[in-house]
Design a protein around this motif. Structure first.
Motif, mmCIF file in Angstrom:
data_model
loop_
_atom_site.group_PDB
_atom_site.id
_atom_site.type_symbol
_atom_site.label_atom_id
_atom_site.label_comp_id
_atom_site.label_asym_id
_atom_site.label_seq_id
_atom_site.Cartn_x
_atom_site.Cartn_y
_atom_site.Cartn_z
ATOM 1 N N GLU A 118 0.805 -1.231 0.027
ATOM 2 C CA GLU A 118 -0.090 0.063 0.090
ATOM 3 C C GLU A 118 0.855 1.146 0.063
ATOM 4 O O GLU A 118 1.715 1.480 1.041
ATOM 5 C CB GLU A 118 -0.855 -0.134 1.392
ATOM 6 N N GLU A 155 -3.053 3.369 -2.134
ATOM 7 C CA GLU A 155 -3.467 2.667 -3.348
ATOM 8 C C GLU A 155 -2.430 1.444 -3.411
ATOM 9 O O GLU A 155 -1.373 1.426 -2.605
ATOM 10 C CB GLU A 155 -3.361 3.441 -4.636
ATOM 11 N N GLU A 156 -2.937 0.473 -4.005
ATOM 12 C CA GLU A 156 -2.022 -0.617 -4.160
ATOM 13 C C GLU A 156 -1.009 -0.673 -5.080
ATOM 14 O O GLU A 156 -1.294 0.009 -6.183
ATOM 15 C CB GLU A 156 -2.786 -2.132 -4.202
#
Length: 586
Positions: free
Chosen positions: A506, A511-512
């Protein structure tokens, strides 16, 4: 029947290995219990043969001697108060001591629990912690290990509150013979801990019936020949080493030659020396990395035909991780002049929860691959703005006898050929349960079907494995296999298989993003920056994604007990700061 266990090695010029053939009629694991299998094998002259790091035979251990020693162990265990269904934890060092103790526990009606030896990384405290966690899961009454690591095993046993002993404590076992508990086919035979099960371990409970069904499928699937002999360096705490290269040999009356796993790691070509010296036909298994190491080692050697004769290597099994056809081809290229045939390769697929084997390639068919678009592997729609990229997927063979395999889609319904989904299997050799873990058992066993956790597809009765579902990297709703990212980096000069671990993290904005940990052998700060940028650009060119690239010291990436890269543990160690990347200039 031996009253004591002779742990003194047989030495001297008269030492001869157990034969490939004898006068005993061959029975292919058609026994009610594993004890019955050893009773029968002991009537012949076959057995185990243990070798030193250079491949010199140092201990011959016929099955008749193993049975006598195992009975002595069983009487000694009963004398210590061990009862039917008690667990006996055993440090699985390759040798006659563990073999006798494992079989002795089975004769005593207890459940042997093979546990790993210390590795070269992680240190003493981490090993004790790993043992303690697995002991807490299996709840044994006794932990037995080699004398050399008694200080560590004693601490782990004390932490769990179980008794502790060493090989030496059983070396002169002289307990009086007693009537041993009768075993039934549906009794638990042993507990197997799958690779990497250190933090939340799952003890796979395997019955005698399940074990013998799977062992019979080995002889059937491999079309076992009278003159076959097994050569192995695989650890006995991993299902492929324990079931495929130890228990199977007893139940199918096959002689075997062993190198210790740590000796193979130091001198991998000693494995091929053993195969060369076998005057029968050889069966030998390895994960992909074993073939890779040998092919790399031979590059600077004299002509391979001067040292090796691999022409009698009938089955070169490959399993335990994703099979890489490029590595297999490199092995063929390296050893073809020594008589190795590509058709000897025997891809297979299995897992501890199915005892071992689920599918085996029919002998002689070798490695067959299909090229599959990466978009199909990830389930994403085809991006027409980019050229199609393909990945070679290896055919892992057909279901073994008494095993069904089906591919299920996201809705849980079976799908047709060439449709990718979750791999499920059902058969006699599927595990009884995860020991004392009904929730985990119910999550993967549904109406007799086992959810393997792997993704694949079927084609004309053959299984193709494309990856582990739990390893999937999902970025912006699109699935990416970590193997694809790792493969992209491996194409750069200076990297070996196993130097890279990919997973998702993360970012600061929530966001990934994919992260790549890479072993770095470059010391110059400027060169390190250039290398990081090169890796980032390579991954972007392959996947279209920007990624976090961290350069880490060599040998930092953790591996499972069977030698496979552990992405989950790498991620955990990275996020906790235990894997510390090199600091790069801005």
């Amino acid at each position: 029947m031996a009253d004591t266990i002779d742990l003194v090695p047989n030495t001297g010029p008269a030492l001869s290995p157990t034969p490939n053939e004898d006068g005993l009629d061959r029975r292919f694991a058609d026994f009610a219990t594993f004890g019955d299998a050893l009773d029968y094998a002991a009537k012949g002259r076959r057995g185990f043969n243990f070798h030193d790091p250079r491949g010199t035979l140092i201990r011959v251990y016929p099955y008749a001697e193993l049975r006598a020693d195992a009975l002595a162990v069983a009487y000694a265990l009963v004398a210590r108060g061990v009862k039917k269904d008690d667990r006996i934890a055993l440090i699985a060092e390759t040798g006659p001591d563990f073999a006798a103790l494992f079989c002795g526990a089975v004769y005593a009606g207890a459940w042997p629990v093979p546990l790993p030896l210390p590795t070269s990384f992680g240190g003493k405290d981490n090993y004790i912690e790993q043992l303690a966690v697995q002991l807490a899961s299996s709840d044994p009454v006794l932990l037995i290990g080699p004398d050399e690591i008694a200080a560590m095993t004693a601490v782990a046993a004390e932490r769990q509150g179980c008794a502790h002993a060493t090989w030496a404590d059983f070396a002169n076992a002289n307990a009086a013979p007693v009537e041993l508990p009768a075993a039934e086919p549906d009794d638990i035979c042993y507990l197997q801990y799958s690779s990497g099960s250190t933090r939340f371990p799952h003890g796979v409970a395997v019955t005698h019936r399940s074990l013998l069904s799977n062992l019979a499928s080995h002889s059937h699937g491999m079309e076992l020949q009278p003159n076959d002999r097994c050569i192995s360096w695989l650890p006995w705490y991993h299902d492929m080493g324990l079931v495929g290269c130890f228990l199977s040999l007893i139940a199918n009356q096959v002689s075997g030659d062993y190198l210790k796993t740590e000796d193979f790691a130091r001198r991998p070509l000693a494995w091929l020396d053993l195969i060369t010296r076998n005057q029968g036909t050889s069966i030998s298994y390895s994960p992909t990395f074993g073939y890779d190491i040998c092919a790399r080692r031979i590059s600077s050697q004299s002509p391979v035909s001067d040292r090796f004769d691999l022409s009698r290597w009938r089955l070169a099994g490959n399993g335990a991780d994703m099979i890489r056809p490029d590595v297999m081809q490199n092995f063929v290229n390296a050893f073809a002049d020594a008589g190795f045939k590509a058709s000897a390769f025997l891809p297979s697929y299995g897992l501890a929860e199915a005892t071992l084997a689920v599918t085996i390639m029919p002998p002689g068919e070798g490695i067959r691959v299909e090229l599959v678009e990466e978009e199909r592997l990830s389930g994403a729609p085809r991006d027409l703005s980019r050229p199609a990229r393909y990945r070679a997927i290896v055919n892992c063979g057909k279901p073994v006898r008494d095993m069904e395999v089906v591919i299920r889609g996201e809705d849980g319904q079976p799908v047709g050929d060439h449709k990718i989904g979750k791999v499920w299997c059902r058969g006699t050799s599927v595990m009884h349960s995860y020991f004392r873990d009904p929730e985990a058992t119910a999550a993967c066993l549904v109406d007799g079907w086992l959810d393997t956790g792997d993704m694949g597809y079927m084609a004309q009765g053959y299984l193709f494995i494309v990856g582990r579902a739990k390893d999937m990297i999902i970025i912006n709703g699109k699935n990416h296999w970590p193997q694809d990212i790792e493969w992209a980096v491996e194409q750069l000069p200076g990297f070996n298989h196993g130097d890279i671990a990919a997973f998702s993290v993360e970012t600061d904005n929530g966001e990934e993003a994919p992260a790549v940990l890479v072993h770095c052998r470059v010391s110059d700060p400027v060169k390190r920056l250039e290398l990081r940028d090169l890796i980032r650009d390579k991954v972007r060119s392959i996947t279209g994604m920007n990624c976090v690239v961290e350069l880490i010291p060599p040998k930092s990436l953790p591996r499972t007990s069977s030698g496979k890269l552990s992405r989950a543990k790498a991620k955990k160690l990275y996020l906790s700061g235990e894997i510390e990347p090199f600091k790069l200039a801005a």
